[in-house]
Design an enzyme around this catalytic site. Structure first.
Site, PDB file in Angstrom:
ATOM      1  N   CYS A  48      10.069  13.055  26.696  1.00 59.62           N
ATOM      2  CA  CYS A  48      11.267  13.900  26.569  1.00 59.62           C
ATOM      3  C   CYS A  48      11.322  14.568  25.201  1.00 59.62           C
ATOM      4  O   CYS A  48      11.654  15.735  25.102  1.00 59.62           O
ATOM      5  CB  CYS A  48      12.549  13.076  26.718  1.00 59.62           C
ATOM      6  N   ASP A  49      11.022  13.829  24.153  1.00 60.51           N
ATOM      7  CA  ASP A  49      11.303  14.305  22.790  1.00 60.51           C
ATOM      8  C   ASP A  49      10.061  14.656  21.982  1.00 60.51           C
ATOM      9  O   ASP A  49      10.171  15.208  20.891  1.00 60.51           O
ATOM     10  CB  ASP A  49      12.094  13.222  22.020  1.00 60.51           C
TER      11      ASP A  49
ATOM     12  N   CYS B 218      11.672   7.926  24.218  1.00 65.96           N
ATOM     13  CA  CYS B 218      10.988   8.686  25.268  1.00 65.96           C
ATOM     14  C   CYS B 218      10.096   9.766  24.672  1.00 65.96           C
ATOM     15  O   CYS B 218      10.593  10.837  24.284  1.00 65.96           O
ATOM     16  CB  CYS B 218      12.028   9.294  26.211  1.00 65.96           C
TER      17      CYS B 218
END
Ligand code: NAP
Length: 301
Positions: free
Chosen positions: A134-135, A131
């Protein structure tokens, strides 16, 4: 007794909830994780008709709020099975007991496909991610690689190229599934390098990822890239085993259902990426939600 239970709070499930409520039906959504589905992790959506540009998070949140405002209820529990009762009603088994309803819509989407190489699980969260939204922020000014040639990989690479020093795009062929427009946009970026006809064959580093080995499929040549993050974006796979006793699945595990969203079991409908279909897009997931909900509402009577 609920009228319609919707399994999954992604685009298909939430769209189904909106249509079910507008048809005057009591709708309960059962979601194992959090609302939004796959789109919540997409940095930018630019192909939903009528919306020029929106983040996946804002899109999913808007959809969720729309369904909730219309009176759809949501419970965060994992569904473990469905039973079709003699009177046509359904019992939905969950990790928190049973729920009863007249009709069910399965809209469980799909989950990330793992690469299947050694140490992938061990290094997930320590340099390996599925992701970028997200990261990605952990890799500011660092070198990263994205593996895949679909829309997710190309969009993730574009997003990461905005703040990472270098982004390698590793793809097993020299042609892309992703939209041509997006690939061309990415090719114009100076800090993006395409490594085609190639596969990631090893993950390097002890506790944290420090690099990867990439092998050219045509020449067999191997090289090592020094990177801090590897984003795996090689597609999705369905997660429908809990429903195998009530609906037919194809050989890949997708629920067999056509554009009418019907399954082989009366009163059980399927919508979105979890069903057999040619085009898996936000628009088709939303469309499925509408079709399945109106069919389910008619079944409820
Ligand atoms: P996808 O379109 O299925 O693409 C997966 C990519 O990973 C393909 O390039 C495939 O290569 C590669 N791949 C598959 N298995 C592999 C393996 N074992 N090793 C190495 N590479 C592998 O998946 P996606 O990009 O996640 O997209 C899923 C669906 O969502 C698609 O319908 C896509 O259009 C849609 N989507 C849309 C948007 C948007 O419209 N904004 C954004 C994201 C996703 P091959 O090409 O060689 O098979």
């Amino acid at each position: 007794m609920n009228d319609i239970i919707i399994i999954g709070a992604g685009t298909a499930g939430l769209s189904a909830a909106i249509y079910a409520r507008r048809a005057g039906k009591k709708a309960l959504i059962l979601e194992a994780l959090s609302y939004g589905g796959q789109i919540i992790n997409t940095p930018e959506v630019e192909n939903y008709p009528g919306i020029k540009n929106i983040s996946g998070f804002d899109f999913a949140t808007g959809l969720y709020e729309q369904a909730a405002d219309l009176g759809a209820e949501i419970e965060y529990v994992r569904v473990t099975g469905i039973e079709s009762n003699a009177d046509g009603s359904k019992t939905v088994h969950t990790t928190d007991g049973d729920r009863e309803c007249k009709a069910v819509i399965i809209a469980t989407g799909a989950k990330n496909r793992p690469l299947g190489i050694e140490r992938e699980e061990e290094l997930t969260g320590s340099g390996v991610s599925y992701c970028a939204t997200c990261d990605g922020a952990f890799y500011k000014k660092k070198s990263v690689a994205v593996n895949g040639g679909g829309n997710t990989a190309i969009e993730d690479a574009g997003f990461l190229s905005n703040f990472c020093s270098k982004v390698y795009v590793i793809h097993r062929r020299d042609e892309f599934r992703a939209d041509v427009h997006e690939v061309e946009k990415l090719k114009a970026k100076e800090n993006v390098e395409f490594i085609l006809d190639s596969e990631v064959t090893a993950l390097l580093g002890d506790d944290e990822l420090t690099g990867i080995e990439v092998t050219n499929k045509k020449t067999g040549e191997k090289k090592e890239l020094e990177i801090s993050g590897l984003f795996i974006a090689i597609g999705q796979m369905p997660d429908n085993t809990a429903f195998a006793s009530v609906v037919d699945l194809d050989e890949k595990g997708y629920i067999i259902g056509k554009e009418d969203c019907l399954t082989n079991t009366p009163g059980v409908f399927t919508a979105g990426d979890c069903r057999t279909k040619a085009v898996r897009q936000l628009t088709t997931a939303a469309a499925d939600g509408a079709v399945a909900a109106l069919a389910a509402a008619a079944y409820c009577g």
